[in-house]
Scaffold this active site. Structure first.
Site, mmCIF file in Angstrom:
data_model
loop_
_atom_site.group_PDB
_atom_site.id
_atom_site.type_symbol
_atom_site.label_atom_id
_atom_site.label_comp_id
_atom_site.label_asym_id
_atom_site.label_seq_id
_atom_site.Cartn_x
_atom_site.Cartn_y
_atom_site.Cartn_z
ATOM 1 N N ARG A 1 0.851 -1.182 0.000
ATOM 2 C CA ARG A 1 0.000 0.000 0.000
ATOM 3 C C ARG A 1 0.891 1.239 0.000
ATOM 4 O O ARG A 1 1.925 1.265 0.660
ATOM 5 C CB ARG A 1 -0.934 0.008 1.221
ATOM 6 C CG ARG A 1 -2.079 -0.991 1.114
ATOM 7 C CD ARG A 1 -3.082 -0.560 0.050
ATOM 8 N NE ARG A 1 -4.197 -1.506 -0.090
ATOM 9 C CZ ARG A 1 -4.247 -2.473 -0.986
ATOM 10 N NH1 ARG A 1 -3.218 -2.660 -1.804
ATOM 11 N NH2 ARG A 1 -5.308 -3.267 -1.082
ATOM 12 N N HIS B 1 -0.035 0.417 -9.954
ATOM 13 C CA HIS B 1 -0.805 -0.565 -9.187
ATOM 14 C C HIS B 1 -1.214 -1.764 -10.053
ATOM 15 O O HIS B 1 -2.379 -2.146 -10.100
ATOM 16 C CB HIS B 1 -2.057 0.100 -8.594
ATOM 17 C CG HIS B 1 -2.524 -0.548 -7.325
ATOM 18 N ND1 HIS B 1 -2.953 0.163 -6.242
ATOM 19 C CD2 HIS B 1 -2.632 -1.860 -6.962
ATOM 20 C CE1 HIS B 1 -3.305 -0.656 -5.269
ATOM 21 N NE2 HIS B 1 -3.112 -1.892 -5.681
ATOM 22 N N GLU C 1 -2.389 7.959 -4.754
ATOM 23 C CA GLU C 1 -2.643 7.449 -6.104
ATOM 24 C C GLU C 1 -4.094 7.594 -6.551
ATOM 25 O O GLU C 1 -4.384 7.569 -7.749
ATOM 26 C CB GLU C 1 -2.235 5.986 -6.207
ATOM 27 C CG GLU C 1 -3.116 5.028 -5.429
ATOM 28 C CD GLU C 1 -2.634 3.585 -5.533
ATOM 29 O OE1 GLU C 1 -3.443 2.743 -5.952
ATOM 30 O OE2 GLU C 1 -1.470 3.301 -5.210
#
Length: 332
Positions: A233, A294, A262
């Protein structure tokens, strides 16, 4: 039941539709669920969201007013959902408790290898017919130390690969994984792991105790040539402190598949816009930083498992079952 799936990637859509087809109808939208797009969910009892959905208290209230009773998120993480408020509203909330750990672990290694051997820089040069080796010197991982922060399923998969490279293995977690110990991993305090590791990979969940786990103090403990990879994360690393560390000329490489701010950036095309996030813009200027959007989980194998689990969450909601994926059970 007809389910609305939001934040669906183009490559993900056929896999999601195929998983739903035998039992439920699914409407797939690339649009991420935010305050501006909430009206799209009106009339859907079940909504499947992506990890970038902004599900704070006002958003949850709007969903309930529109008739939503189930939120099934297609990720293991759920820090974007105000669970306490969802429970007060009587919403059922589920996630995907697990999927292929190899997808993320292998991608973490892809980042580590690309950084260590300067693959991106080398490929860019050869496209311009520049075949020099200047600035491309890497190191053997064999014989060096890997620090695995978080030794769950993904951390264990990363450890197995590190073992294959012939690395010394250090680990840190709140609980011991016997599988990792059998591979020769030694559990140590986090500060020691950071001081001694040549490669550090983060695989812990985001919670108050791990927020900015790598802040200014701990980043200062790293070896000057250490490689840091984060596929967990974004907020596990203090991005501003990371920029300051890199500006000092420290760290051999940083691989980030996640970034703490993000939301609203990753998964979107921002190429024709001004980048207003100064920290992200600064990170992208460093030659020893590699940022991806991601995508560590994004393999056919993992997405199929995520889609299957999402369908199962809908089935469990209808049947009133509680499983390992259930975050808030269905109200009686």
């Amino acid at each position: 039941m007809e389910v609305l799936a939001t934040g669906v990637q183009r490559d993900e859509r056929p896999l999601l539709e195929r998983a739903f087809a035998p039992r439920h109808d699914v409407r797939c939208l690339e649009t991420v669920l935010t305050a501006d797009t909430l009206p799209l969910a009106a009339g859907y009892e079940a909504v499947s969201t992506s990890v970038n959905a902004a599900l704070d208290a006002p958003a949850l209230e709007a969903l309930v007013r529109g008739g939503t009773r189930l939120i099934t998120q297609r990720s293991t993480g759920y820090n974007n959902i105000d669970l306490a408020h969802a429970e007060r509203l009587g919403l059922t909330v589920a996630r995907v408790a697990r999927y292929s750990p190899y997808a993320v672990a292998e991608f973490a290694w892809a980042l580590a290898m690309a950084l260590n051997r300067r693959i991106v820089r080398a490929a860019s040069r050869t496209r311009d017919f520049d075949f020099r080796l200047d600035g491309l010197l890497g190191r053997d991982f064999h014989g060096r130390t890997a620090g695995i922060v978080g030794t769950g399923r993904i951390g264990a998969a990363f450890t197995a690969i590190a073992r294959g490279f012939g690395m010394r293995l250090l680990g840190w977690d709140i609980s011991v994984n016997p599988q990792c110990q059998e591979m020769g991993l030694e559990y140590v305090e986090l500060d020691r792991l950071l001081r001694e590791s040549d490669l550090i990979s983060l695989h812990v969940p985001l919670m108050p105790s791990t927020h900015h786990l790598l802040g200014a103090r701990r980043l200062a403990e790293l070896k000057d040539d250490a490689i840091v990879v984060n596929t967990g994360r974004g907020a596990l690393i203090d991005a501003d402190a990371l920029v300051a560390t890199l500006r000092e000329g420290r760290l051999g490489g940083v691989g980030l598949d996640v970034y703490e701010e993000e939301a609203g950036v990753f998964f979107y095309d921002k190429s024709l816009e001004v980048m207003t996030d100064d920290t992200l813009a600064r990170l992208l200027t460093f030659a020893n930083v590699l940022i991806t959007s991601h995508q560590a989980y994004f393999t056919v194998d993992a997405v199929e498992e995520i889609a299957t689990a999402t369908v199962r969450n809908v089935d469990d909601y209808l049947a009133g079952r509680i499983t390992e994926c259930t975050l808030i059970p269905k109200s009686p």
